[in-house]
Design a protein around this motif. Sequence first.
Motif, PDB file in Angstrom:
ATOM      1  N   ASN A 187       0.944  -0.810   0.139  1.00 54.65           N
ATOM      2  CA  ASN A 187      -0.055  -0.137  -0.087  1.00 54.65           C
ATOM      3  C   ASN A 187       0.814   0.603  -0.160  1.00 54.65           C
ATOM      4  O   ASN A 187       1.768   1.260   0.399  1.00 54.65           O
ATOM      5  N   VAL A 188       0.950   2.270  -0.961  1.00 49.48           N
ATOM      6  CA  VAL A 188       1.402   3.171  -0.860  1.00 49.48           C
ATOM      7  C   VAL A 188       1.573   4.130  -0.303  1.00 49.48           C
ATOM      8  O   VAL A 188       2.244   5.210   0.589  1.00 49.48           O
ATOM      9  N   LEU A 189       0.195   4.377   0.495  1.00 49.75           N
ATOM     10  CA  LEU A 189      -0.157   5.678   1.022  1.00 49.75           C
ATOM     11  C   LEU A 189       0.345   5.315   2.908  1.00 49.75           C
ATOM     12  O   LEU A 189       1.217   5.556   3.034  1.00 49.75           O
ATOM     13  N   ALA A 190       0.753   4.127   2.939  1.00 50.47           N
ATOM     14  CA  ALA A 190       1.273   3.545   4.141  1.00 50.47           C
ATOM     15  C   ALA A 190       2.758   3.244   4.390  1.00 50.47           C
ATOM     16  O   ALA A 190       3.382   3.716   4.790  1.00 50.47           O
ATOM     17  N   LEU A 191       3.370   2.774   3.108  1.00 50.94           N
ATOM     18  CA  LEU A 191       4.366   2.690   3.413  1.00 50.94           C
ATOM     19  C   LEU A 191       4.908   3.994   3.190  1.00 50.94           C
ATOM     20  O   LEU A 191       6.135   3.990   3.953  1.00 50.94           O
ATOM     21  N   ASN A 192       4.290   5.582   2.322  1.00 52.53           N
ATOM     22  CA  ASN A 192       4.989   6.742   2.264  1.00 52.53           C
ATOM     23  C   ASN A 192       4.937   7.780   3.810  1.00 52.53           C
ATOM     24  O   ASN A 192       6.045   7.871   4.639  1.00 52.53           O
ATOM     25  N   LEU A 193       4.090   6.944   4.833  1.00 52.21           N
ATOM     26  CA  LEU A 193       3.893   7.058   6.281  1.00 52.21           C
ATOM     27  C   LEU A 193       4.355   6.798   7.180  1.00 52.21           C
ATOM     28  O   LEU A 193       5.368   7.207   7.813  1.00 52.21           O
ATOM     29  N   ALA A 194       5.234   5.212   6.758  1.00 50.21           N
ATOM     30  CA  ALA A 194       6.094   4.595   7.362  1.00 50.21           C
ATOM     31  C   ALA A 194       7.443   5.458   6.968  1.00 50.21           C
ATOM     32  O   ALA A 194       8.610   5.224   8.533  1.00 50.21           O
ATOM     33  N   LEU A 195       8.030   5.556   6.007  1.00 49.01           N
ATOM     34  CA  LEU A 195       8.746   6.181   5.496  1.00 49.01           C
ATOM     35  C   LEU A 195       9.141   7.843   6.518  1.00 49.01           C
ATOM     36  O   LEU A 195      10.273   7.590   6.645  1.00 49.01           O
ATOM     37  N   ASP A 196       7.807   8.014   6.315  1.00 52.67           N
ATOM     38  CA  ASP A 196       8.253   9.465   6.992  1.00 52.67           C
ATOM     39  C   ASP A 196       8.217   9.398   8.752  1.00 52.67           C
ATOM     40  O   ASP A 196       9.186   9.698   9.534  1.00 52.67           O
ATOM     41  N   ALA A 197       7.640   8.123   9.527  1.00 55.05           N
ATOM     42  CA  ALA A 197       7.479   8.108  10.291  1.00 55.05           C
ATOM     43  C   ALA A 197       8.941   8.091  11.050  1.00 55.05           C
ATOM     44  O   ALA A 197      10.081   7.920  12.435  1.00 55.05           O
TER      45      ALA A 197
END
Length: 204
Positions: A187-197
């Motif tokens: 999931n791209v949104l979840a991946l980017n949120l995890a990346l920011d975190a």
Amino acid sequence: MLTHLRPTLVLTTALTVVTGLAYPLAMTGLAGTLFPAKAAGSLVERDGVVVGSALIGQSFTGERYFHGRPSATTAPDPADATKTVAAPYNAANSGGSNLGPTSQALRDRVADDLARLKSENPAAPVPMDLVTTSGSGLDPDISPEAALFQAPRIARTRGLPEDRVRDLVAAQTQDRLLGILGEPRVNVLALNLALDAGQVRTGR
């Protein structure tokens, strides 16, 4: 005549009430009770603010973020209501481009995307889902291969070890449903949120 008309009207009214009102309300209430998050649209929050849905893709274009599958959805042109303009992941107008393999516009778009992606990561073959749109235009997921293809760019722009980015992709990869249905996906949104975190935790 009334002998035949009365049963027809009664049956039509009864079915309308049952299938058009009672059943939808019952299913909506049941879903809201048993699966409240999913019934509300699978909304994703960050710091208490809704940032999207796990079911609908978003247009990430920054070099620091993973990009999703191309979307061919459109919206009315504000300057001319008889025309449309590109509006990626427009949930109000889900659909594909309907362009076939003989379309020059499609071939030009794919060629441009391929050239851009190859310049981004010349050593790897370009995954198909990074250059093809889906029938809905709303896909929130990409293949693990598509995510890993983007890992060098993410690592370079964020100053991270590439292995760490790859580990993040692996951690966010979802397996086939029940082990047999569908394909592994990210999931791209979840991946980017995890990346920011992850960036916050490292103080970068």
